[in-house]
Scaffold this active site. Structure first.
Site, mmCIF file in Angstrom:
data_model
loop_
_atom_site.group_PDB
_atom_site.id
_atom_site.type_symbol
_atom_site.label_atom_id
_atom_site.label_comp_id
_atom_site.label_asym_id
_atom_site.label_seq_id
_atom_site.Cartn_x
_atom_site.Cartn_y
_atom_site.Cartn_z
ATOM 1 N N SER A 130 54.875 43.045 28.644
ATOM 2 C CA SER A 130 54.216 42.840 29.932
ATOM 3 C C SER A 130 55.227 42.449 30.992
ATOM 4 O O SER A 130 56.161 41.695 30.735
ATOM 5 C CB SER A 130 53.145 41.749 29.826
ATOM 6 O OG SER A 130 52.525 41.542 31.079
ATOM 7 N N LYS A 185 48.520 41.504 23.423
ATOM 8 C CA LYS A 185 48.787 42.154 24.718
ATOM 9 C C LYS A 185 47.490 42.652 25.340
ATOM 10 O O LYS A 185 47.291 42.570 26.562
ATOM 11 C CB LYS A 185 49.760 43.321 24.520
ATOM 12 C CG LYS A 185 50.014 44.192 25.771
ATOM 13 C CD LYS A 185 50.539 43.372 26.939
ATOM 14 C CE LYS A 185 51.193 44.242 28.008
ATOM 15 N NZ LYS A 185 50.367 45.315 28.534
ATOM 16 N N HIS A 188 45.752 39.694 26.781
ATOM 17 C CA HIS A 188 46.497 39.352 27.997
ATOM 18 C C HIS A 188 46.004 40.192 29.169
ATOM 19 O O HIS A 188 45.723 39.691 30.260
ATOM 20 C CB HIS A 188 47.996 39.585 27.773
ATOM 21 C CG HIS A 188 48.812 39.648 29.035
ATOM 22 N ND1 HIS A 188 48.840 40.758 29.859
ATOM 23 C CD2 HIS A 188 49.620 38.735 29.626
ATOM 24 C CE1 HIS A 188 49.623 40.527 30.894
ATOM 25 N NE2 HIS A 188 50.120 39.304 30.771
ATOM 26 N N ASN A 189 45.879 41.499 28.939
ATOM 27 C CA ASN A 189 45.441 42.391 30.014
ATOM 28 C C ASN A 189 43.991 42.127 30.407
ATOM 29 O O ASN A 189 43.627 42.253 31.575
ATOM 30 C CB ASN A 189 45.623 43.844 29.591
ATOM 31 C CG ASN A 189 47.074 44.277 29.633
ATOM 32 O OD1 ASN A 189 47.978 43.461 29.602
ATOM 33 N ND2 ASN A 189 47.315 45.571 29.693
ATOM 34 N N GLU A 192 44.038 39.275 32.593
ATOM 35 C CA GLU A 192 44.589 39.762 33.869
ATOM 36 C C GLU A 192 43.490 40.391 34.726
ATOM 37 O O GLU A 192 43.414 40.144 35.944
ATOM 38 C CB GLU A 192 45.687 40.775 33.576
ATOM 39 C CG GLU A 192 46.305 41.452 34.772
ATOM 40 C CD GLU A 192 47.261 42.560 34.348
ATOM 41 O OE1 GLU A 192 47.162 43.672 34.917
ATOM 42 O OE2 GLU A 192 48.081 42.322 33.442
#
Length: 480
Positions: A130, A185, A188-189, A192
């Site tokens: 990222s 990940k 995480h997105n 986000e």
């Protein structure tokens, strides 16, 4: 020069090229390969003075250039393209070599690939990266999965090129087995997406409730970035809002079509959360908000529907409201992170991963899109209690949400009264209230399920599974 490169990168589009340059800048000899050989030559011509590059035109030359155990980084489009590259290179590798997938792969694909290559004695390392193209070059947040053995060999190199947190620690850690890195990940997105939606709602409320122009809102965000909301996304929001379109002289945000696109990782987060039975309502609302924004025809029809037209608050009220929006944004942000970390906990149990939530928060403190000072607090919370069941169970966070109560509710109520959509703020508050409620209406829902489908229910006063004989009109119960 056979066997001289310590790591290789195949797939030299922007992300792959910048990762290769990052490795080279840190003193590693980097083998280069691309399906179109001209791209390999261009990289060497433009950036050859940054370190040692070993260009290769064929797969065989590329593999031969790598020292054992070979470390081969794939930076191609997720899906079929990744499978094709694996099929091309795997037969050329030997037991103990490793293939590192740095793309945005679905974690289920990573688990499948890892299992298949493990049978051949190869390590497959699904690695979340990222930070975009700038992060790839100057230091991303790196989330590698795979075997502990592969990390022992690869980890020091990844830690060297990773971003560094404010305390100097690398924003890279071994996440867990098989698809754990890509799963983290993905979450995480998802966070986000939620973070960006909440920021967009804060902007919308300041614009249409407080009556501020974009330049003034940029000042507000700069002020917030100096406090507890200090983060990359808040920082760039101020820059975007202050930008003026050169062609029209209008605020940049006013000339951009209001239809937000997405690449799919947020949607994956929601889909997998449904499979795990984890409520990530804040992330889901962010995904749905982007989807709704893209339905231009539907929105055109809806513009004629009845409802209030927002009118700016008086100046003194607007200033107070802006302060309340900051509190609502912080509280809602905390809820989104709470939901994301809950999903990570559930995934660890479901897929037999030992996920260190404090370490994960720690590697998100630099390099990645959601990097924020706020993550220091989350890292500390899990360091204090690794078994923390929820971020909202942390005394410090719970106290801050308690202090934000009145402002949070005022913001949601004001948005509703003025007809300004704020699904992120409202959903976060609803989640919070659902957690604190002594009883939920789910009892009625379960009664309905028992009535039409004999789905049974549990009681609060004794153990067992029960079913009421509704069709007989008798309030009888059967323990099954």
């Amino acid at each position: 020069m056979a066997g001289t490169a310590q790591i290789g990168v195949t797939g030299l589009a922007v992300m792959g090229r910048n990762l290769a340059r990052n490795f080279a800048r840190h003193g590693y000899a980097v083998a280069l390969h691309n399906r179109t050989a001209s791209r390999t030559r261009e990289l060497v011509e433009q950036f050859g003075d940054e370190g040692t590059f070993v260009p290769a035109e064929t797969a065989e030359e590329f593999v031969a250039a790598l020292e054992r155990p070979r470390r081969l980084v794939i930076m191609v489009k997720a899906g079929a393209a990744t499978d094709a590259v694996i099929a091309e290179f795997a037969p050329l590798l030997e037991p103990g070599d490793m293939i590192i997938d740095g793309g945005n792969a679905h974690f289920a694909d990573t688990r499948r690939r890892e299992a298949a290559l493990r049978e051949r004695g190869l390590h497959f390392v699904g690695t979340g990266v990222s930070g975009g193209e700038e992060g790839a070059l100057n230091g991303p947040s790196i989330m590698p999965g795979g075997s502990a053995e592969s990390y022992a060999s690869l980890g020091p190199m990844l830690e060297a090129i990773a971003a560094k947190a404010p305390d100097g620690s690398p924003c890279c850690a071994h996440i867990g087995a098989d698809g754990a890195g890509h799963f983290v990940k993905m979450v995480h997105n998802g966070i986000e997406y939620a973070d960006m939606q909440l920021i967009a709602e804060a902007y919308d409320l300041l614009r249409h409730a407080a009556g501020y122009e974009p330049a003034r809102i940029a000042e507000v965000f700069r002020g917030w970035n100096a406090g507890r909301l200090d983060s990359y996304l808040i920082e760039i929001t101020a820059v975007v809002l202050a930008h003026v379109d050169a062609a029209t002289g209008k605020p940049f945000v006013d000339v951009v079509l209001d239809q937000a696109e997405q690449k799919g990782t947020g949607r994956w987060t929601v889909q997998i959360a449904l499979d795990l039975g984890v409520p990530v309502s804040g992330i889901a609302e962010a995904v749905f908000a982007r989807s709704l924004s893209g339905h231009g025809d539907l929105r055109a029809v809806g513009r004629g529907l009845a409802g209030p037209t927002p009118s700016p608050l008086p100046a003194d009220e607007a200033e107070r409201f802006a302060e309340q929006v900051e509190q609502a944004l912080y509280a809602s942000k905390l809820v989104s992170y709470t939901q994301g970390f809950h999903q990570l906990q559930a995934a660890g149990a479901e897929y037999d991963w030992t996920l260190d939530l404090g370490a994960i928060a720690g590697i998100w403190r630099g390099g990645c899109i959601i990097r924020a000072a706020f993550l220091d607090r989350i890292t500390a919370a899990y360091a204090k209690d690794p078994a923390l069941p929820s971020l909202l169970a942390d005394e410090g966070f719970a106290a801050e949400l308690g202090a934000a109560q009145d402002a949070w509710r005022t913001v949601v109520a004001t948005a509703t009264r003025l007809g300004i959509p704020a699904p992120g703020f409202a959903t976060a508050l609803a989640y919070y209230d659902a957690l604190r409620a002594p009883r939920l209406p789910a009892a009625l829902t379960q009664g309905q399920r028992d009535f039409f489908g004999a789905h049974t229910y549990h009681r609060v006063d004794r153990d067992g599974v029960f079913h009421t004989l509704w069709s007989d009109g008798r309030d009888e119960e059967q323990q099954s």
